[in-house]
Write a protein that holds these residues in place. Structure first.
Motif, PDB file in Angstrom:
ATOM      1  N   GLU A 166     -30.312   6.595  20.332  1.00  0.00           N
ATOM      2  CA  GLU A 166     -30.399   5.257  20.045  1.00  0.00           C
ATOM      3  C   GLU A 166     -29.645   4.608  18.742  1.00  0.00           C
ATOM      4  O   GLU A 166     -28.542   3.815  19.009  1.00  0.00           O
ATOM      5  N   THR A 167     -29.423   4.976  17.405  1.00  0.00           N
ATOM      6  CA  THR A 167     -29.203   4.213  16.291  1.00  0.00           C
ATOM      7  C   THR A 167     -27.977   5.014  15.935  1.00  0.00           C
ATOM      8  O   THR A 167     -27.448   5.237  14.595  1.00  0.00           O
ATOM      9  N   ASP A 168     -28.336   6.591  16.493  1.00  0.00           N
ATOM     10  CA  ASP A 168     -26.874   7.418  16.004  1.00  0.00           C
ATOM     11  C   ASP A 168     -25.181   7.227  17.228  1.00  0.00           C
ATOM     12  O   ASP A 168     -25.698   7.866  18.619  1.00  0.00           O
ATOM     13  N   ASP A 169     -24.235   7.138  16.316  1.00  0.00           N
ATOM     14  CA  ASP A 169     -23.169   6.604  17.393  1.00  0.00           C
ATOM     15  C   ASP A 169     -22.318   7.905  17.868  1.00  0.00           C
ATOM     16  O   ASP A 169     -21.655   7.889  19.067  1.00  0.00           O
ATOM     17  N   LYS A 170     -23.227   9.313  17.636  1.00  0.00           N
ATOM     18  CA  LYS A 170     -22.384  10.747  17.896  1.00  0.00           C
ATOM     19  C   LYS A 170     -23.636  10.773  19.246  1.00  0.00           C
ATOM     20  O   LYS A 170     -23.032  11.284  20.183  1.00  0.00           O
ATOM     21  N   ASN A 171     -24.248  10.274  19.625  1.00  0.00           N
ATOM     22  CA  ASN A 171     -25.198  10.224  20.522  1.00  0.00           C
ATOM     23  C   ASN A 171     -25.676  11.839  21.518  1.00  0.00           C
ATOM     24  O   ASN A 171     -25.991  11.858  22.490  1.00  0.00           O
ATOM     25  N   GLY A 172     -25.639  12.873  20.395  1.00  0.00           N
ATOM     26  CA  GLY A 172     -25.828  13.959  20.963  1.00  0.00           C
ATOM     27  C   GLY A 172     -24.437  14.712  21.255  1.00  0.00           C
ATOM     28  O   GLY A 172     -24.606  16.148  21.641  1.00  0.00           O
ATOM     29  N   LEU A 173     -23.364  13.766  21.251  1.00  0.00           N
ATOM     30  CA  LEU A 173     -22.291  14.519  22.432  1.00  0.00           C
ATOM     31  C   LEU A 173     -21.992  15.723  20.404  1.00  0.00           C
ATOM     32  O   LEU A 173     -21.596  15.293  19.642  1.00  0.00           O
TER      33      LEU A 173
END
Length: 432
Positions: A166-173
């Motif tokens: 939610e607050t991570d720009d990489k979003n798991g990618l």
């Protein structure tokens, strides 16, 4: 570059993460996906629906046709389609299978149930929140950063799913900062064909099919057909027309799926279809074509990394530039030719605005592809734009970085003004 190198595996992961199938323009489809998921969590067809969305999402849904809805447009239509007929398990193909009866039910639901839209009050460029209520219960689904990234699900205010992204720009990618033009070229020259055959082959098949549909039938402003009628049938015109025709059909609500790039079907088509046309003209081998399309995709993704998923900067510019790089590769281009093609084409069309998804996207794609081809032909004729020419600076990756700054930071106010203009503009059947 070797298959067991980390960067090789990262580049493969990026292609697999980016090259996914979608039916319809991805912003309304993301709303339909969220709505279908919210209905699923609620456990019943809701009596009402509230949609909150960021300005860029609102901009991209306003004027485009939602597929499988008999021509409906807008956020309420997208949400209604997801509620009535959406299959959330199919994600961006959530509206890929809709019966004739359900198309009628979508219209009826839209007319008989309250579906309200509000601007999201946060700083996220990409944000969708759908809350559905019915039979004393409610459910909320939140999507952030990119189209399928559900970050929170609640039922009766109790959190039943929470994502760390939610607050991570990489979003798991996979981190995109590993991308650079020299290593993109290296990867595309050395990658084992079997490692990319599935994702690139599907991109070629899907996007070629919707392009053919756009050329054979009437969709949008028929830019693909206009190009061929006005400028002839040479490969340069065919390359522009193929990409434009795909957009004609997709923006017009065509139900055929496309393979997207950087979250965009238009970019997925602009990055692939011109390269495919040049591959036919040059009688390129399957191996060469697949490598060229992969190169175009990765160059497009590299540019979009600094720009962001949604922006005031038209994503077709990045994809047209990527296509120019892929076309250069088909002509035997090395790193120098590809790098100069990218810089030349970026210098030509940077600054085209994104004012939402709609029929004119096809014309912007044509212009962007033309710039990519011109950038390549400039190099062939010993011409180039050099450091100090506007935003061009020394080094292709540095110039790409400048474009990212221009688009993400410099055009922030432009983006806000575009959204204000669009939301205050009356919807009419004829602009004349």
């Amino acid at each position: 570059m070797k298959p067991d190198d980390k960067i090789y595996q990262d580049y493969l992961s990026i292609l697999q993460e980016e090259l996914i199938a979608a039916t319809g323009c991805t912003e309304p489809i993301a709303i339909a996906y969220a709505a279908a998921k919210a209905r699923e969590v609620l456990g019943a067809r809701p009596e009402s629906c509230m949609i909150k969305a960021s300005g860029n999402v609102i901009k991209n849904v306003k004027s485009v046709v939602v597929p499988n809805t008999n021509g409906l447009r807008g956020i309420p239509a997208a949400a209604a389609a997801g509620i009535v007929a959406g299959d959330a398990s199919r994600k961006l193909e959530v509206l890929g299978i809709v019966s004739a009866q359900d198309k009628t039910r979508i219209q009826n639901y839209l007319e008989t149930h309250p579906l309200t839209v509000e601007p999201a009050v946060n700083k996220s460029i990409f944000y969708i929140e759908v809350t559905v209520k019915g039979y004393g219960n409610e459910a909320t689904v939140m999507i952030q950063h990119y189209h399928t990234n559900i970050v929170c699900i609640t039922r009766n205010q109790a959190v039943i799913y929470q994502s760390h992204s939610e607050t991570d720009d990489k979003n798991g990618l996979t981190a995109r900062d590993c991308l650079n033009v020299r290593e993109i070229v290296d990867f595309c020259e050395s990658v084992r064909l079997e490692d990319i055959a599935s994702v690139i082959g599907r991109q070629i098949d899907y996007n070629s099919a919707i392009s053919a549909e756009g050329l054979e039938n009437t969709w949008g402003a028929n830019i693909g057909k206009v190009l061929l009628a006005a400028y002839g049938n040479d490969v340069r015109t065919r390359a522009r027309a193929a990409a434009a025709a795909g957009s004609d059909a997709r923006m017009g609500g065509c139900e055929k799926p496309v393979v997207i790039v950087s979250g965009s079907g238009n970019q997925g088509m602009a990055a692939s279809l011109p390269v495919i046309e040049y591959g036919k003209e040059l009688k390129s081998s399957r191996d060469k074509l697949y490598r060229a399309v992969a190169l175009s995709d990765l160059v497009t993704i590299h540019q979009k990394t600094g720009i962001g998923r949604l922006s005031a900067y038209c994503g077709a510019v990045s994809a047209g530039c990527g296509a120019g790089a892929g076309i250069a590769y088909l002509h035997g281009g090395d790193y120098d030719m590809i790098a100069h093609t990218i810089v030349n084409s970026v210098a030509i069309t940077s600054g085209i605005i994104c004012d939402g998804a709609k029929p004119s996207c096809a014309a912007k794609i044509s212009a962007a592809v033309d710039a990519g081809i011109l950038g390549f032909n400039m190099y062939k004729n010993d011409q180039q734009f050099i450091s100090g020419d506007g935003i061009v600076t020394k080094g292709v990756d540095n110039t790409i970085h400048n474009v990212g700054l221009l688009a993400k930071e410099g055009m922030r106010q432009t983006d806000q003004e575009i959204i204000k203009i669009m939301l205050n503009q009356p919807q009419t059947a004829n602009s004349k």
